[in-house]
Design a protein around this motif. Structure first.
Motif, PDB file in Angstrom:
ATOM      1  N   GLU A  13      46.527  38.665 -31.732  1.00  0.00           N
ATOM      2  CA  GLU A  13      45.606  37.889 -31.589  1.00  0.00           C
ATOM      3  C   GLU A  13      45.474  37.354 -30.347  1.00  0.00           C
ATOM      4  O   GLU A  13      44.241  37.308 -29.858  1.00  0.00           O
ATOM      5  N   ARG A  56      50.671  47.539 -32.299  1.00  0.00           N
ATOM      6  CA  ARG A  56      50.299  48.274 -33.550  1.00  0.00           C
ATOM      7  C   ARG A  56      51.199  49.301 -33.942  1.00  0.00           C
ATOM      8  O   ARG A  56      51.267  49.375 -35.217  1.00  0.00           O
ATOM      9  N   THR A  72      49.643  50.761 -44.815  1.00  0.00           N
ATOM     10  CA  THR A  72      48.874  49.939 -43.937  1.00  0.00           C
ATOM     11  C   THR A  72      49.206  48.398 -44.319  1.00  0.00           C
ATOM     12  O   THR A  72      49.970  48.361 -45.659  1.00  0.00           O
ATOM     13  N   LYS A  74      46.996  46.479 -45.728  1.00  0.00           N
ATOM     14  CA  LYS A  74      46.639  46.233 -47.221  1.00  0.00           C
ATOM     15  C   LYS A  74      47.373  46.747 -48.402  1.00  0.00           C
ATOM     16  O   LYS A  74      47.534  46.296 -49.347  1.00  0.00           O
ATOM     17  N   ASP A  88      46.999  37.509 -44.062  1.00  0.00           N
ATOM     18  CA  ASP A  88      45.684  37.986 -44.489  1.00  0.00           C
ATOM     19  C   ASP A  88      44.740  37.134 -43.543  1.00  0.00           C
ATOM     20  O   ASP A  88      43.687  37.575 -42.839  1.00  0.00           O
ATOM     21  N   MET A  91      45.060  38.354 -40.176  1.00  0.00           N
ATOM     22  CA  MET A  91      44.518  39.636 -39.698  1.00  0.00           C
ATOM     23  C   MET A  91      42.872  39.587 -39.690  1.00  0.00           C
ATOM     24  O   MET A  91      42.252  40.139 -39.133  1.00  0.00           O
ATOM     25  N   ALA A  92      42.437  38.585 -40.318  1.00  0.00           N
ATOM     26  CA  ALA A  92      40.765  38.228 -40.519  1.00  0.00           C
ATOM     27  C   ALA A  92      40.629  37.893 -39.178  1.00  0.00           C
ATOM     28  O   ALA A  92      39.497  38.389 -38.301  1.00  0.00           O
ATOM     29  N   VAL A  94      42.271  38.437 -36.292  1.00  0.00           N
ATOM     30  CA  VAL A  94      42.268  39.571 -35.542  1.00  0.00           C
ATOM     31  C   VAL A  94      41.098  40.613 -35.480  1.00  0.00           C
ATOM     32  O   VAL A  94      40.480  41.334 -34.490  1.00  0.00           O
ATOM     33  N   ASP A  95      40.863  40.901 -36.773  1.00  0.00           N
ATOM     34  CA  ASP A  95      39.361  41.647 -36.810  1.00  0.00           C
ATOM     35  C   ASP A  95      38.141  40.995 -36.193  1.00  0.00           C
ATOM     36  O   ASP A  95      37.379  41.904 -35.726  1.00  0.00           O
ATOM     37  N   ALA A  96      38.156  39.885 -36.441  1.00  0.00           N
ATOM     38  CA  ALA A  96      36.798  39.223 -35.734  1.00  0.00           C
ATOM     39  C   ALA A  96      36.850  39.198 -34.362  1.00  0.00           C
ATOM     40  O   ALA A  96      35.889  39.759 -33.363  1.00  0.00           O
ATOM     41  N   GLU A  98      38.647  41.681 -32.636  1.00  0.00           N
ATOM     42  CA  GLU A  98      38.299  43.108 -32.315  1.00  0.00           C
ATOM     43  C   GLU A  98      36.906  43.413 -32.363  1.00  0.00           C
ATOM     44  O   GLU A  98      36.327  44.002 -31.415  1.00  0.00           O
ATOM     45  N   GLN A  99      35.982  42.830 -33.155  1.00  0.00           N
ATOM     46  CA  GLN A  99      34.611  43.073 -33.105  1.00  0.00           C
ATOM     47  C   GLN A  99      33.835  42.475 -31.905  1.00  0.00           C
ATOM     48  O   GLN A  99      32.930  43.337 -31.165  1.00  0.00           O
TER      49      GLN A  99
END
Length: 158
Positions: A13, A56, A72, A74, A88, A91-92, A94-96, A98-99
Motif C-alpha cells: 500500500e 507480491r 490467492t 481470496k 480484506d 487489500m481493498a 491496495v486495489d483502489a 492500483e486503479q
C-alpha cells in the motif's frame, strides 16, 4: 503468520502511494517537456515496480505457507474467518490505489505518445521544408538543364 501478511500488504500500500506520486510527477515533467527529468523519474518508477513485484511474490509464498491449497488471498480468506477482516480492508485499499495508478499511467502514456507524434510530425515538416522543390539546375554552359529521372544512355566521343 497473519502479521506477515498484513505487513506485506501494508508495504504494498505504501509502495503504491509512492508510485502514484511518481506517476503524477512524471505527468508534470511530461507537460513541462523535460525529457532528462522524465527519464530519471521513469527509472525510479521501474525500480519501484520491481520491488512491488517482489512483494507480491513474497505474499504468494506467505499465503501458501498458511494454506498449501490456497492460491490467492481470496482462497485463504475462507480459512482465516473473522481474523481476515483487516486483511480484506487493506487489500481493498491496495486495489483502489492500483486503479488510481493505472489511470495515471494511462494518462502519462497518452501524453508521451502524443508528444512523440508531435515531434515526428514537426521533424517531417522540417525535412520537407529543406528539400529542394524543383529538379531544374544550371548546366556548365549557364542553361537550365533537364534531369532524366529514368535511366538514360550515355554517348561518348570515339
Amino acid at each position: 503468520m497473519l502479521d506477515r501478511l498484513m505487513e506485506n500488504v501494508g508495504r504494498q500500500e505504501k509502495g503504491l502511494m509512492v508510485l502514484l506520486g511518481l506517476l503524477e510527477e512524471e505527468f508534470s515533467l511530461l507537460t513541462g517537456r523535460d525529457p532528462k527529468a522524465v527519464t530519471g523519474c521513469e527509472f525510479s518508477i521501474q525500480e519501484l515496480l520491481r520491488q512491488l513485484a517482489a512483494e507480491r511474490v513474497a505474499l504468494r509464498g506467505h499465503v501458501r505457507a498458511l494454506d498449501p491449497g490456497a492460491r490467492t488471498l481470496k482462497d485463504l480468506r475462507q480459512t482465516l474467518g473473522e481474523a481476515g477482516v483487516p486483511l480484506d480492508e487493506a487489500m481493498a485499499r491496495v486495489d483502489a490505489l492500483e486503479q488510481r495508478c493505472a489511470v495515471q499511467a494511462e494518462k502519462n502514456s497518452h501524453l508521451a505518445l502524443a508528444l512523440a507524434e508531435q515531434s515526428r510530425n514537426m521533424l517531417d515538416f522540417m525535412h520537407k521544408q529543406i528539400q529542394p522543390k524543383g529538379n531544374a539546375t544550371y548546366s556548365q554552359r549557364g542553361r537550365v538543364s533537364s534531369s532524366h529521372p529514368e535511366a538514360a544512355l550515355f554517348r561518348g566521343r570515339s
